[in-house]
Design a protein around this motif. Structure first.
Motif, PDB file in Angstrom:
ATOM      1  N   PHE A   1      22.099   0.461  -7.191  1.00 55.38           N
ATOM      2  CA  PHE A   1      23.030   0.811  -5.596  1.00 55.38           C
ATOM      3  C   PHE A   1      23.306   0.199  -4.809  1.00 55.38           C
ATOM      4  O   PHE A   1      24.145  -0.102  -3.789  1.00 55.38           O
ATOM      5  CB  PHE A   1      21.518   0.406  -5.122  1.00 55.38           C
ATOM      6  CG  PHE A   1      20.085   1.540  -5.190  1.00 55.38           C
ATOM      7  CD1 PHE A   1      19.888   2.767  -4.749  1.00 55.38           C
ATOM      8  CD2 PHE A   1      19.746   0.683  -6.447  1.00 55.38           C
ATOM      9  CE1 PHE A   1      18.836   3.722  -4.916  1.00 55.38           C
ATOM     10  CE2 PHE A   1      17.452   1.425  -6.410  1.00 55.38           C
ATOM     11  CZ  PHE A   1      18.153   2.955  -5.620  1.00 55.38           C
TER      12      PHE A   1
ATOM     13  N   ILE B   1      27.548   3.795  -2.175  1.00 58.31           N
ATOM     14  CA  ILE B   1      26.027   4.316  -2.063  1.00 58.31           C
ATOM     15  C   ILE B   1      25.901   3.542  -0.710  1.00 58.31           C
ATOM     16  O   ILE B   1      24.894   4.306  -0.281  1.00 58.31           O
ATOM     17  CB  ILE B   1      25.279   3.455  -3.609  1.00 58.31           C
ATOM     18  CG1 ILE B   1      25.881   3.890  -4.571  1.00 58.31           C
ATOM     19  CG2 ILE B   1      23.711   3.550  -3.021  1.00 58.31           C
ATOM     20  CD1 ILE B   1      25.327   5.599  -4.530  1.00 58.31           C
TER      21      ILE B   1
ATOM     22  N   LEU C   1      25.990   5.583   1.732  1.00 57.10           N
ATOM     23  CA  LEU C   1      24.803   6.692   1.733  1.00 57.10           C
ATOM     24  C   LEU C   1      24.215   5.808   2.759  1.00 57.10           C
ATOM     25  O   LEU C   1      23.097   7.099   3.205  1.00 57.10           O
ATOM     26  CB  LEU C   1      24.618   7.016   0.361  1.00 57.10           C
ATOM     27  CG  LEU C   1      26.095   8.618   0.091  1.00 57.10           C
ATOM     28  CD1 LEU C   1      25.568   8.686  -1.555  1.00 57.10           C
ATOM     29  CD2 LEU C   1      25.402   9.767   0.982  1.00 57.10           C
ATOM     30  N   LEU C   2      23.505   5.585   1.525  1.00 53.65           N
ATOM     31  CA  LEU C   2      22.175   4.465   2.509  1.00 53.65           C
ATOM     32  C   LEU C   2      22.377   3.892   3.917  1.00 53.65           C
ATOM     33  O   LEU C   2      21.549   3.843   4.784  1.00 53.65           O
ATOM     34  CB  LEU C   2      21.753   3.148   2.108  1.00 53.65           C
ATOM     35  CG  LEU C   2      21.388   2.554   1.084  1.00 53.65           C
ATOM     36  CD1 LEU C   2      21.468   1.102  -0.278  1.00 53.65           C
ATOM     37  CD2 LEU C   2      20.549   4.330   0.005  1.00 53.65           C
TER      38      LEU C   2
ATOM     39  N   VAL D   1      19.965  10.037  -4.128  1.00 54.50           N
ATOM     40  CA  VAL D   1      21.048   8.675  -4.286  1.00 54.50           C
ATOM     41  C   VAL D   1      19.432   7.912  -5.375  1.00 54.50           C
ATOM     42  O   VAL D   1      20.211   7.580  -6.206  1.00 54.50           O
ATOM     43  CB  VAL D   1      20.560   7.689  -2.846  1.00 54.50           C
ATOM     44  CG1 VAL D   1      20.516   6.186  -2.997  1.00 54.50           C
ATOM     45  CG2 VAL D   1      21.488   8.220  -2.419  1.00 54.50           C
TER      46      VAL D   1
ATOM     47  N   ASN E   1      20.799   9.443  -8.459  1.00 56.30           N
ATOM     48  CA  ASN E   1      21.580   9.304  -9.288  1.00 56.30           C
ATOM     49  C   ASN E   1      21.539   8.111  -9.875  1.00 56.30           C
ATOM     50  O   ASN E   1      21.902   7.389 -11.060  1.00 56.30           O
ATOM     51  CB  ASN E   1      23.040   9.333  -8.167  1.00 56.30           C
ATOM     52  CG  ASN E   1      23.948  10.165  -8.226  1.00 56.30           C
ATOM     53  OD1 ASN E   1      24.276  10.769  -9.320  1.00 56.30           O
ATOM     54  ND2 ASN E   1      24.191  10.884  -6.951  1.00 56.30           N
TER      55      ASN E   1
END
Length: 943
Positions: free
Chosen positions: A64, A69, A72-73, A102, A105
């Motif tokens: 992460f 990422i 996205l978070l 996520v 991935n």
């Protein structure tokens, strides 16, 4: 069971025999296998304690730790806040879908990283250092990690010292200890006890883990292993530094950064256009726009590329290892595929390394020996005065067998050798000529001046007790040896060597060399002293020339084919050998290294010494054979070739070859005859010492590099298609009049954020990994090697990436237009009700993009060849296609997944349109490739 090793006193101050007794070992037999196993269990592996392994949970969390990422978070958090602010009614679909993607991935990245790490660990095991030890009374080879206190080490030139050990015997032993003490010169060693405590660098009766034997031989008893060694005590100074990124890694990092900046700019434009045209009247609308921008940025940058690259390299390198070519560094593969010159030793690499002594030529005639290989059987034919020639030949073979460190033994009916095959040829031959073996057994061997690649000689001192005489026995290159001789053996007497006779002897060597024989001269003289320990190379003077032997080592049949294949690939083969120039030239011609237009003879080391660097750079452009060269000459040849902008592979086996191997772009160590030092210096180890394996490895390196280009081209062009689809849909949608039936006047977006992320998940990693193990599609050996300045993603490749991305975007814009009212085309919107038209249109574009990317994977398998060539040779690729299609059908047709991804069920017409879009992308590339093939007129440019 023997006593456990208990070495309490300082071994440097203690006599060698007492140290061995304290270690509970017989120096002549070594430990038993059972005792060694017990000590290994007690003391643990002979390894430096590795830094603490990163736990699996931390490696998973590290997936992460990526800026994309983080975006996205942040999008998940904003989506949840908006959902709560609007009353937390229903399920926060967008947030949950992004969370699942996520996590998926992260799991995929974690699995790929673990597989790559496992592959690298397996390669490390293949290249682990090994040591020669005395166990159960026999000399054997074991991994250095299995050494235990009390083991008896047998040390020879080129060996890596596997543990700290007290010397028991030493003959001209010199050890390179720079890794431990910083001293650049090799240190002379002696088994004598020291009179008192001295600094580490002055402990001449000890050898230490992590050092290397520069020359000489010796035996030592292990006193410490693992963290108990001197290297273990300073292990904190040897923390592994972070590896420098390879050119490929650096280029990919730059590309990712450039794409990131470009796509962030595009995402800002898209978000701005949506906000301005549609307006933002609620938090949920703002979140939706933000999610679109974030998803677009994430989709465009192939964040999984480094993990896929490492895994593909690891899988490819493991496949090479199964074919006897072990790469020590994954990223050396990119250099291997670009090699333009292969500098190879002759013996064992281009030839079979089955040395057989066929003739002995002396003053009185010749002795011819029949038989091949290492079985000591064969007939003897005398040519000349029988008594004299037999006496002389017996002296030659006896002297050659005494100045010798090879061993000949019979194991389960099969004759085997240990040590140098050329030396072993003397041991075999001595059994064929009656009386020779008995003569050899009468001698007790003393001191030794080991073979040195600069001197090209080896000498020993031997005492015959029954005859009360002590003699020096020397063998080596005939021309070098003759310079040290003053007389010649004739029958049982000697005569002075005249200049005329020297010319005759040189002519004999020349004649044998022209027949392809390797020649070694043998000489002797009476020693000044009976002290068997008082001996070194200074004794190599005033020798009596006994004769010359002719040894045959036939060329490998497969080597000639491999040389021709290398030539076809634009790779020059250069033979570098210590043999006679005429022998080298003959073998080179037989193998096809030289052609009628090349120089008739080899260039010698002495000729190289007369040239300055500029002259040598000129010479290497046209020369393919070098003879009588030293390791220093090898190093200069490598430097000269590299100065001509050539990428050089160099083979080697001796300790003095290490500098040339280290300097070469790809150093290749012999796995069978190579020393541990050369294996340490090399990037590749040949398991079978075969030249054809090098060429096969170059081919495999080119295939791996081609596969890397394939999946990079696939990932970047596919991601470019996603960006183009959204960008053109938003920017041009309003311009051509596309309308949302449920919200007239608003800009319609062809894809939702969750759909973009889904496409990335199912069409990126699977096909990319499958393409990484693609078999050879194009003939990779039909093109010239890559140059220093060639980039993996050149202008031609960028043009293809942009063109394919643009085609995907344009085709999807047309599909979107066909499925919605207004616009330029229309028509299919009538197949769905007004409330479903936008969902169906997006789902069709969504599905079309999946099929486009799958068809694009087929296109990306070759730069010039049709996608229909070798269509079904990669089952992994078709497996990834099947999985992606099944998952896409589920997302489109399963109700709860429709809610999650904003999809609607499609009828046959819309499915056909989506599949047809994929076919359109393939057709575009097929036409483009046909045009490129026609323009290239059948030629293949470098990769």
């Amino acid at each position: 069971m023997e006593a456990t090793a208990t070495v309490h006193q300082d071994p440097t101050l203690t006599e060698a025999e007492e140290v061995a007794r304290g270690a509970g070992v017989d120096p002549d037999r070594g430990l038993t296998s059972q005792e060694a196993a017990a000590r290994l269990a007690e003391h643990g592996p002979n390894e430096l304690t590795a830094s603490e392994q990163e736990p699996a949970w931390r490696r998973f969390l590290r997936q992460f730790a990526d800026p994309l990422i983080y975006l996205l978070l942040a999008a998940i958090a904003i989506s949840l806040v908006a959902w709560i602010a609007e009353g937390a009614t229903g399920v926060p679909i967008d947030a949950l879908v992004i969370i699942v993607i996520v996590l998926a991935n992260a799991i995929l990245g974690f699995v790929q990283e673990n597989k790559a790490a496992d592959a690298v660990a397996a390669l490390a095991d293949m290249t682990a250092t090994r040591a020669h030890v005395l166990r159960d009374g026999r000399l054997t080879e074991v991994p250095s990690s299995e050494l235990v206190p009390g083991d008896i080490l047998a040390l020879g030139e080129g060996d890596a010292v596997g543990a700290d050990a007290r010397l028991l015997t030493a003959s001209a032993l010199r050890v390179q200890e720079s890794s431990l003490t910083g001293e650049s010169e090799a240190v002379e060693k002696s088994p004598a006890a020291l009179p008192g405590e001295v600094p580490l660098g002055d402990r001449r009766n000890m050898v230490y883990k992590g050092t290397a034997v520069a020359r000489g031989v010796g035996r030592a008893v292990v006193t410490a292993t693992g963290m108990g060694t001197e290297m273990g005590r300073i292990a904190t100074l040897l923390e592994r530094t972070e590896d420098e990124p390879s050119p490929l890694q650096t280029e990919i990092a730059k590309i990712s950064k450039m794409l990131g900046l470009l796509v962030i700019a595009i995402a800002i434009v898209v978000m701005g256009a949506l906000a301005i045209i549609n307006g933002v009247s609620s938090l949920s609308e703002a979140v939706e726009i933000l999610l679109m921008g974030v998803s677009l940025a994430v989709a465009a940058v192939p964040e999984g590329l480094p993990a896929i690259l490492s895994l593909v390299l690891a899988i490819g390198v493991q496949a090479m290892a199964k074919r006897n070519a072990v790469m020590k560094n994954l990223h050396s593969v990119e250099t291997l595929g670009a090699v333009s010159v292969i500098c190879s030793d002759k013996t064992g690499t281009l030839t079979r390394n089955e040395m057989t002594l066929k003739e002995v030529v002396t003053a009185s005639g010749r002795v011819r020996l029949s038989g091949i290989g290492y079985a000591p059987v064969g007939d003897v034919e005398l040519d000349g005065d029988p008594g004299s020639v037999a006496f002389e030949a017996r002296r030659v073979l006896a002297a050659g067998s005494l100045a010798n460190n090879a061993q000949l033994s019979r194991n389960e009916g099969v004759w085997e050798i240990q040590g140098d095959p050329t030396e072993a040829a003397f041991l075999v031959a001595q059994h064929k000529l009656e009386g020779t073996a008995e003569r050899v057994r009468g001698y007790v061997r003393g001191g030794e001046a080991p073979f040195d690649s600069d001197r090209k000689l080896m000498s020993v001192l031997g005492r015959h007790a029954a005859e009360d005489l002590t003699r020096v026995f020397t063998k080596g290159a005939p021309d070098i040896l003759l310079e040290r001789c003053v007389a010649e053996q004739v029958g049982e007497t000697t005569r002075e060597l005249t200049d005329a006779r020297r010319d005759e002897l040189a002519a004999v060597v020349e004649e044998l060399s022209r027949k392809g024989y390797r020649t070694l001269g043998v000489a002797w003289r009476e020693a000044e002293s009976d002290d068997l320990d008082d001996f070194d190379e200074a004794a190599e003077h005033d020798l009596v020339y006994a004769g010359v032997v002719a040894i045959i080592d036939p060329p490998r049949e497969e080597a000639a084919q491999a040389i021709a294949e290398a030539h076809r690939a634009g790779i020059k083969t250069v033979m570098i050998t210590g043999d006679h120039p005429v022998t080298a030239a003959r073998i080179a011609a037989d193998l096809g290294i030289t052609s009628p237009g090349d120089s008739a003879s080899a260039v010698t080391g002495r000729e190289i010494e007369k040239l300055d660097d500029a002259g040598l750079q000129e010479l290497v452009r046209t020369t393919s054979v070098y003879a009588r060269v030293s390791p220093e000459h090898k190093l200069r040849i490598v430097d000269a070739l590299q100065a001509n902008q050539l990428i050089v592979s160099m083979t080697g086996d001796g300790v003095n070859d290490a500098p040339a191997l280290k300097t070469a772009d790809i150093g290749v160590a012999m796995g069978i005859t190579g020393t541990e030092v050369t294996k340490e210096a090399a990037e590749m180890i040949l398991g079978d010492d075969n030249y054809s394996t090098i060429v096969a490895a170059v081919r495999q390196g080119r295939v791996i590099f081609d596969n890397i280009k394939k999946f990079i081209r696939f990932l970047l062009s596919s991601n470019m298609g996603e960006v183009a689809t959204v960008f053109l849909g938003v920017v041009l949608g309003s311009f051509i009049g596309l309308a949302d039936p449920g919200n007239p006047g608003a800009t319609v977006v062809p894809l939702l954020a969750t759909q973009i992320l889904w496409i990335n998940l199912i069409t990126d990693s699977g096909p990319a990994l499958a393409m990484g193990v693609d078999p050879e599609i194009d003939d990779v050996m039909a093109r010239r090697p890559r140059g220093y300045s060639d980039r993996i993603i050149d202008r031609h490749m960028w043009a293809r990436i942009i063109a394919i991305g643009a085609v995907m975007g344009i085709v999807n814009l047309i599909i979107f237009d066909l499925c919605l009212p207004g616009g330029l085309f229309g028509g299919l919107e009538a197949l769905a009700g007004p409330e479903q038209q936008l969902a169906v249109a997006r789902t069709t574009v969504f599905t079309a993009l999946v099929f486009m990317q799958l068809f694009n994977a087929l296109n990306s398998r070759s730069d010039y060849g049709s996608a229909f060539s070798h269509l079904f040779t990669n089952r992994w690729l078709w497996g990834s296609f099947a999985l992606a299609i099944v998952l896409q059908v589920l997302v489109v047709e399963v109700p709860f997944l429709q809610d999650a991804f904003g999809t609607a069920p499609l009828d046959i017409a819309h499915w056909a349109l989506a599949i047809g879009a994929g076919v359109a992308v393939m057709a575009f590339e097929e036409v483009s490739k046909a045009i490129r093939r026609a323009l290239a007129r059948g030629s293949r440019p470098a990769a």
